[in-house]
Design a protein around this motif. Sequence first.
Motif, mmCIF file in Angstrom:
data_model
loop_
_atom_site.group_PDB
_atom_site.id
_atom_site.type_symbol
_atom_site.label_atom_id
_atom_site.label_comp_id
_atom_site.label_asym_id
_atom_site.label_seq_id
_atom_site.Cartn_x
_atom_site.Cartn_y
_atom_site.Cartn_z
ATOM 1 N N HIS A 245 53.496 58.402 33.851
ATOM 2 C CA HIS A 245 52.343 57.661 34.378
ATOM 3 C C HIS A 245 52.787 56.726 35.506
ATOM 4 N N ASP A 246 53.907 56.016 35.284
ATOM 5 C CA ASP A 246 54.375 55.068 36.296
ATOM 6 C C ASP A 246 54.870 55.794 37.539
ATOM 7 N N ALA A 247 55.508 56.931 37.334
ATOM 8 C CA ALA A 247 56.005 57.694 38.483
ATOM 9 C C ALA A 247 54.840 58.086 39.379
ATOM 10 N N ILE A 248 53.754 58.516 38.764
ATOM 11 C CA ILE A 248 52.586 58.948 39.536
ATOM 12 C C ILE A 248 51.855 57.759 40.160
ATOM 13 N N LYS A 249 51.692 56.694 39.362
ATOM 14 C CA LYS A 249 50.867 55.568 39.844
ATOM 15 C C LYS A 249 51.582 54.688 40.852
ATOM 16 N N THR A 250 52.850 54.355 40.572
ATOM 17 C CA THR A 250 53.513 53.336 41.405
ATOM 18 C C THR A 250 54.818 53.810 42.044
ATOM 19 N N GLY A 251 55.357 54.912 41.546
ATOM 20 C CA GLY A 251 56.649 55.378 42.066
ATOM 21 C C GLY A 251 57.813 54.541 41.556
ATOM 22 N N LYS A 252 57.521 53.644 40.595
ATOM 23 C CA LYS A 252 58.589 52.798 40.029
ATOM 24 C C LYS A 252 58.484 52.850 38.518
ATOM 25 N N PHE A 253 59.638 52.843 37.848
ATOM 26 C CA PHE A 253 59.598 52.822 36.387
ATOM 27 C C PHE A 253 60.702 51.911 35.861
ATOM 28 N N GLN A 254 60.291 50.965 34.989
ATOM 29 C CA GLN A 254 61.282 50.101 34.345
ATOM 30 C C GLN A 254 61.441 50.567 32.896
ATOM 31 N N CYS A 255 62.649 51.027 32.579
ATOM 32 C CA CYS A 255 62.892 51.615 31.257
ATOM 33 C C CYS A 255 63.386 50.544 30.282
ATOM 34 N N ASN A 256 62.862 50.552 29.047
ATOM 35 C CA ASN A 256 63.274 49.529 28.067
ATOM 36 C C ASN A 256 64.423 49.977 27.168
ATOM 37 N N LEU A 257 64.998 51.155 27.454
ATOM 38 C CA LEU A 257 66.214 51.591 26.752
ATOM 39 C C LEU A 257 67.332 51.788 27.776
ATOM 40 N N LYS A 258 68.574 51.715 27.306
ATOM 41 C CA LYS A 258 69.716 51.919 28.219
ATOM 42 C C LYS A 258 69.719 53.354 28.741
ATOM 43 N N VAL A 307 62.525 64.190 36.386
ATOM 44 C CA VAL A 307 61.260 63.721 36.996
ATOM 45 C C VAL A 307 61.426 63.618 38.515
ATOM 46 N N GLN A 308 62.616 63.182 38.943
ATOM 47 C CA GLN A 308 62.859 63.028 40.394
ATOM 48 C C GLN A 308 62.864 64.374 41.130
ATOM 49 N N LYS A 309 63.002 65.472 40.390
ATOM 50 C CA LYS A 309 62.882 66.783 41.050
ATOM 51 C C LYS A 309 61.448 66.983 41.531
ATOM 52 N N HIS A 310 60.496 66.311 40.854
ATOM 53 C CA HIS A 310 59.079 66.416 41.236
ATOM 54 C C HIS A 310 58.662 65.250 42.133
ATOM 55 N N ILE A 311 59.210 64.059 41.838
ATOM 56 C CA ILE A 311 58.887 62.861 42.633
ATOM 57 C C ILE A 311 60.210 62.217 43.052
ATOM 58 N N PRO A 312 60.821 62.719 44.148
ATOM 59 C CA PRO A 312 62.160 62.255 44.534
ATOM 60 C C PRO A 312 62.191 60.759 44.838
ATOM 61 N N GLU A 313 61.051 60.191 45.255
ATOM 62 C CA GLU A 313 61.034 58.770 45.632
ATOM 63 C C GLU A 313 61.000 57.833 44.421
ATOM 64 N N LEU A 314 60.922 58.372 43.197
ATOM 65 C CA LEU A 314 60.848 57.525 41.994
ATOM 66 C C LEU A 314 62.066 56.599 41.894
ATOM 67 N N GLN A 315 61.774 55.294 41.708
ATOM 68 C CA GLN A 315 62.867 54.324 41.496
ATOM 69 C C GLN A 315 62.872 53.892 40.040
ATOM 70 N N VAL A 316 64.025 54.022 39.395
ATOM 71 C CA VAL A 316 64.119 53.660 37.974
ATOM 72 C C VAL A 316 65.052 52.464 37.816
ATOM 73 N N THR A 317 64.568 51.436 37.099
ATOM 74 C CA THR A 317 65.414 50.289 36.760
ATOM 75 C C THR A 317 65.438 50.149 35.244
ATOM 76 N N TYR A 318 66.359 49.355 34.752
ATOM 77 C CA TYR A 318 66.507 49.215 33.297
ATOM 78 C C TYR A 318 66.395 47.747 32.902
ATOM 79 N N ASN A 319 65.505 47.470 31.944
ATOM 80 C CA ASN A 319 65.349 46.115 31.406
ATOM 81 C C ASN A 319 65.255 46.287 29.890
ATOM 82 N N VAL A 320 66.414 46.214 29.237
ATOM 83 C CA VAL A 320 66.513 46.660 27.844
ATOM 84 C C VAL A 320 65.779 45.722 26.879
ATOM 85 N N ASP A 321 64.958 46.335 26.030
ATOM 86 C CA ASP A 321 64.285 45.626 24.935
ATOM 87 C C ASP A 321 65.237 45.716 23.733
ATOM 88 N N GLU A 322 65.739 44.545 23.306
ATOM 89 C CA GLU A 322 66.795 44.546 22.284
ATOM 90 C C GLU A 322 66.338 45.193 20.982
#
Length: 373
Positions: A245-258, A307-322
């Motif tokens: 959903h985030d890849a399509i809507k914003t091109g950015k995704f913040q993942c809560n797991l390592k 996912v980046q094979k479909h949306i190469p511009e996707l930026q993924v960052t990590y903000n871990v939920d303990e």
Amino acid sequence: MPIVKNVSRAVSQLLQSSGCGCGISIVPVRCIGVSPRQVASDASFHSVSFSESDHPRVLITGGLGQLGVGLAKLLRKRFGKNNVILSDIRKPADHVFHSGPFIYSDILDYKNLREIVVNNRITWLFHYSALLSAVGEANVPLARAVNITGLHNVLDIAAEHNLRLFVPSTIGAFGPTSPRDPTPDLCIQRPRTIYGVSKVHAELMGEYYHYRYGLDFRCLRYPGIISADSQPGGGTTDYAVQIFHDAIKTGKFQCNLKPDTRLPMMYIDDCLKATLEVMEAPAEALTMRTYNISAMSFTPEELAQEVQKHIPELQVTYNVDEVRQAIADSWPMNFDDSNARRDWGWKHDYDLPELVSTMFSFLGSDSRIAQAN
Ligand SMILES: NC(=O)C1=CN([C@@H]2O[C@H](COP(=O)(O)OP(=O)(O)OC[C@H]3O[C@@H](n4cnc5c(N)ncnc54)[C@H](O)[C@@H]3O)[C@@H](O)[C@H]2O)C=CC1
Ligand SMILES: CC(=O)[C@H](N)C(=O)O
């Protein structure tokens, strides 16, 4: 009182006899004193039975979550629209309400649940109500009530009315002391979440009711399930849905797991297919009553690359939920489902590349970020 004494005598005779008690129908404890089984056997409301060739009459509890609406759709295709009743404590969306029978049912209300089963002549019950792993940790008393007390209600009603009962379990039924790569069906299960504890309890209680009362209990341990048209309900594996959903809507995704957290996952169509297959499997084929099912296993980093094979511009960052990370670190990395494959022919259709392309074709490549800009 004489009835209670007679039942108690029957129970103690059974306990003293050797063997598992398969095929011996003894009423579950809650029914003593109130069960319709004590009504004369010619009572008309209890005399309706279905032949093998008839369609089952199905009730799905907790049916408005991530999985229930899709399950209802599949079952209605197979058994007819009016033979499948969705239920929940939430208000259904218009399209769900108009797609087939819906009824309010709180699984903590034993009498109401029993009334629904009786009035609708239910023969199969899919028990989907639950609080998942992350929301369960946020509200342990509610998770304990819904996942444990609710299950007790369902088990008693299912045993009392001879239902075939499906209860899903999860990769979360394992814990840090379980073998994690791969995790077999039978091994140490010491989960450290209320969700996991309640699911081990469900597996054991269902199997106990099967051997003790002859309940036709069937259970699959699902991996994290990925779906396009329904949102996950607060689990540890939710990131694997959100990324699309985030890849399509914003091109950015913040993942809560390592990035290197490996977990078993499955596309919803495979999950629902397995659920129907195990419910339709002949009882003789089932050497167990609780099976692992598996399709693929990946890390957030591997999913992001696909996912980046479909949306190469996707930026993924990590903000871990303990909380979620600690849960994920205690769960299986790979699931051994060889028993399901051997006993009832389980076979998944979707691996990671098919999953990702199916998600994008479902969510619509038209709405991709590139076009939104
Ligand atoms: N979605 C997944 O990745 C996995 C799901 N499962 C199991 O599959 C089942 C369905 O999962 P989801 O649809 O994802 O769950 P979900 O969290 O999306 O939906 C659960 C539903 O239960 C309902 N519910 C809560 N309290 C209730 C009550 N007192 N009475 C009746 N309904 C109540 C909620 O309103 C909700 O609609 C659950 O038992 C879950 O443990 C197992 C492994 C993976
Ligand atoms: C794997 C599950 O049971 C669920 N998706 C969760 O993450 O809690």
